[in-house]
Scaffold this motif. Structure first.
Motif, PDB file in Angstrom:
ATOM      1  N   UNK A  62       0.828  -1.208   0.000  1.00  0.00           N
ATOM      2  CA  UNK A  62       0.000   0.000   0.000  1.00  0.00           C
ATOM      3  C   UNK A  62       0.861   1.256   0.000  1.00  0.00           C
ATOM      4  N   UNK A  63       1.922   1.272   0.802  1.00  0.00           N
ATOM      5  CA  UNK A  63       2.793   2.447   0.870  1.00  0.00           C
ATOM      6  C   UNK A  63       3.562   2.632  -0.429  1.00  0.00           C
ATOM      7  N   UNK A  64       4.044   1.527  -1.004  1.00  0.00           N
ATOM      8  CA  UNK A  64       4.785   1.618  -2.260  1.00  0.00           C
ATOM      9  C   UNK A  64       3.872   2.085  -3.398  1.00  0.00           C
ATOM     10  N   UNK A  65       2.632   1.612  -3.397  1.00  0.00           N
ATOM     11  CA  UNK A  65       1.672   2.060  -4.415  1.00  0.00           C
ATOM     12  C   UNK A  65       1.508   3.575  -4.386  1.00  0.00           C
ATOM     13  N   UNK A  66       1.367   4.114  -3.181  1.00  0.00           N
ATOM     14  CA  UNK A  66       1.187   5.563  -3.031  1.00  0.00           C
ATOM     15  C   UNK A  66       2.454   6.305  -3.439  1.00  0.00           C
ATOM     16  N   UNK A  67       3.600   5.836  -2.963  1.00  0.00           N
ATOM     17  CA  UNK A  67       4.860   6.518  -3.231  1.00  0.00           C
ATOM     18  C   UNK A  67       5.224   6.507  -4.711  1.00  0.00           C
ATOM     19  N   UNK A  68       4.889   5.425  -5.401  1.00  0.00           N
ATOM     20  CA  UNK A  68       5.301   5.262  -6.797  1.00  0.00           C
ATOM     21  C   UNK A  68       4.179   5.551  -7.790  1.00  0.00           C
ATOM     22  N   UNK A  69       2.988   5.856  -7.296  1.00  0.00           N
ATOM     23  CA  UNK A  69       1.874   6.170  -8.193  1.00  0.00           C
ATOM     24  C   UNK A  69       1.507   5.021  -9.109  1.00  0.00           C
ATOM     25  N   UNK A  70       1.375   3.818  -8.555  1.00  0.00           N
ATOM     26  CA  UNK A  70       1.099   2.625  -9.360  1.00  0.00           C
ATOM     27  C   UNK A  70      -0.385   2.367  -9.591  1.00  0.00           C
ATOM     28  N   UNK A  71      -1.241   3.210  -9.028  1.00  0.00           N
ATOM     29  CA  UNK A  71      -2.690   3.007  -9.124  1.00  0.00           C
ATOM     30  C   UNK A  71      -3.110   1.676  -8.495  1.00  0.00           C
ATOM     31  N   UNK A  72      -2.423   1.303  -7.408  1.00  0.00           N
ATOM     32  CA  UNK A  72      -2.815   0.107  -6.662  1.00  0.00           C
ATOM     33  C   UNK A  72      -2.330  -1.207  -7.227  1.00  0.00           C
ATOM     34  N   UNK A  73      -1.416  -1.184  -8.208  1.00  0.00           N
ATOM     35  CA  UNK A  73      -0.985  -2.422  -8.857  1.00  0.00           C
ATOM     36  C   UNK A  73      -0.363  -3.408  -7.876  1.00  0.00           C
ATOM     37  N   UNK A  74       0.543  -2.933  -7.034  1.00  0.00           N
ATOM     38  CA  UNK A  74       1.247  -3.856  -6.136  1.00  0.00           C
ATOM     39  C   UNK A  74       0.295  -4.491  -5.135  1.00  0.00           C
ATOM     40  N   UNK A  75      -0.659  -3.715  -4.650  1.00  0.00           N
ATOM     41  CA  UNK A  75      -1.651  -4.279  -3.717  1.00  0.00           C
ATOM     42  C   UNK A  75      -2.505  -5.331  -4.403  1.00  0.00           C
ATOM     43  N   UNK A  76      -2.817  -5.107  -5.671  1.00  0.00           N
ATOM     44  CA  UNK A  76      -3.617  -6.097  -6.408  1.00  0.00           C
ATOM     45  C   UNK A  76      -2.812  -7.365  -6.666  1.00  0.00           C
ATOM     46  N   UNK A  77      -1.510  -7.206  -6.879  1.00  0.00           N
ATOM     47  CA  UNK A  77      -0.660  -8.378  -7.117  1.00  0.00           C
ATOM     48  C   UNK A  77      -0.418  -9.190  -5.854  1.00  0.00           C
ATOM     49  N   UNK A  78      -0.568  -8.550  -4.696  1.00  0.00           N
ATOM     50  CA  UNK A  78      -0.182  -9.202  -3.446  1.00  0.00           C
ATOM     51  C   UNK A  78      -0.932 -10.507  -3.203  1.00  0.00           C
ATOM     52  N   UNK A  79      -2.238 -10.521  -3.437  1.00  0.00           N
ATOM     53  CA  UNK A  79      -3.009 -11.753  -3.214  1.00  0.00           C
ATOM     54  C   UNK A  79      -2.468 -12.890  -4.068  1.00  0.00           C
ATOM     55  N   UNK A  80      -2.146 -12.585  -5.324  1.00  0.00           N
ATOM     56  CA  UNK A  80      -1.595 -13.601  -6.226  1.00  0.00           C
ATOM     57  C   UNK A  80      -0.244 -14.086  -5.726  1.00  0.00           C
ATOM     58  N   UNK A  81       0.579 -13.159  -5.252  1.00  0.00           N
ATOM     59  CA  UNK A  81       1.900 -13.514  -4.728  1.00  0.00           C
ATOM     60  C   UNK A  81       1.774 -14.441  -3.522  1.00  0.00           C
ATOM     61  N   UNK A  82       0.957 -14.051  -2.572  1.00  0.00           N
ATOM     62  CA  UNK A  82       0.831 -14.827  -1.350  1.00  0.00           C
ATOM     63  C   UNK A  82       0.168 -16.179  -1.605  1.00  0.00           C
ATOM     64  N   UNK A  83      -0.785 -16.211  -2.509  1.00  0.00           N
ATOM     65  CA  UNK A  83      -1.428 -17.489  -2.834  1.00  0.00           C
ATOM     66  C   UNK A  83      -0.430 -18.454  -3.463  1.00  0.00           C
ATOM     67  N   UNK A  84       0.525 -17.916  -4.223  1.00  0.00           N
ATOM     68  CA  UNK A  84       1.522 -18.769  -4.872  1.00  0.00           C
ATOM     69  C   UNK A  84       2.459 -19.421  -3.871  1.00  0.00           C
TER      70      UNK A  84
END
Length: 277
Positions: A62-84
């Motif tokens: 969440x912090x990286x998304x805000x700092x880098x202006x990713x439009x929430x990409x990293x937070x959306x990827x997180x579920x996929x990462x953790x599920x893997x």
């Protein structure tokens, strides 16, 4: 010159996350140390996540998304990462949990994974294997994010009373775990019932199981052994297991009485009760 690992973003969800994190950081003109300073972590941690050596967390994402202006990409990827990070045989079940509108769980020996605390989960996962325990515990706890969705599933969890007495992880871990169960008392979408010892012979004597119900797809029944899981959409088995669950709920204590028993066991076995948040 510092050596930079070359990541293959197609290798795994974790590699893809690291690749995207580095790509956005470099596009922003930031070093790892500078990004770490902005999101309140070390540059070393940023580097470990970028090179797929450490799992990101929800807070980091969440912090990286805000700092880098990713439009929430990293937070959306997180579920996929953790599920893997889950065992390969269990990933399908995690997907079923995420898609289900209703989950019915009966556990005779353990608190269900969707309701486990970190200390309890680490104790369970570490019984025969301490390797990669941080990753495996994080992956298990990540499944609980489905309970925080805008429209979470309705979870009914029936536990055998023995679950409250089986000291997993020590008294402090058990006190925290039982407090966690009590914290759901006023949550209409997470319902915890205890099947008391006085119920005697009951419909769950053959073992634990889950039932997943969906908006339009057939119900799926799931059970597991020591090494793998067994999901089935066979309608005859689903109906039979739903009938068993109805009988388990009927034999279990009410939600309020279950909470009282949990509180009593916690106070008598694991120390004084603390305020429930």
């Amino acid at each position: 010159m510092t050596h930079i690992n070359v990541l293959d973003p197609s290798a795994s969800p974790l590699d893809y996350y690291g690749y995207e994190l580095r790509r956005y950081r470099e596009a922003a003109g930031l070093t790892q140390k500078q990004l770490g300073g902005i999101i309140f972590c070390t540059g070393s941690l940023v580097g470990q996540i970028e090179t797929a050596r450490k799992l990101p967390t929800a807070e980091f994402s969440e912090r990286a998304d805000v700092a880098l202006g990713t439009d929430g990409l990293l937070s959306r990827l997180l579920d996929l990462v953790l599920r893997s990070q889950l065992p390969a045989w269990f990933r399908q079940i995690a997907e079923l949990e995420a898609r289900a509108t209703e989950i019915y769980a009966f556990q005779a020996q353990l608190v269900h994974g969707l309701l486990q605390t970190e200390a309890y989960a680490r104790a369970v996962l570490g019984v025969m294997d301490q390797t990669d325990l941080d990753r495996r515990a994080a992956a298990r706890l990540a499944r609980q994010r489905i309970l925080d969705k805008e429209e979470p599933p309705v979870l009914w969890a029936v536990f055998g009373e023995g679950v409250l007495h089986q000291e997993v992880g020590g008294p402090e871990a058990m006190r925290g775990q039982l407090l966690n169960l009590l914290s759901y008392l006023d949550n209409p979408r997470v319902n915890v019932q205890v099947l008391p010892f006085t119920a005697g012979a009951h419909a769950g004597l053959m073992g634990s199981f889950d039932i997943f119900r969906f908006e339009s797809d057939p119900a799926i029944v799931y059970s597991e052994d020591y090494e793998t899981g067994h999901p089935t959409a066979n309608p005859v088995e689903a109906r039979a297991r739903l009938l068993r669950y109805d009988h388990l709920q009927a034999a279990a204590l009410s939600l309020q009485d279950s909470a009282e028993l949990i509180r009593q066991v916690m106070e008598e076995r694991y120390g004084e009760q603390r305020a429930v948040a």
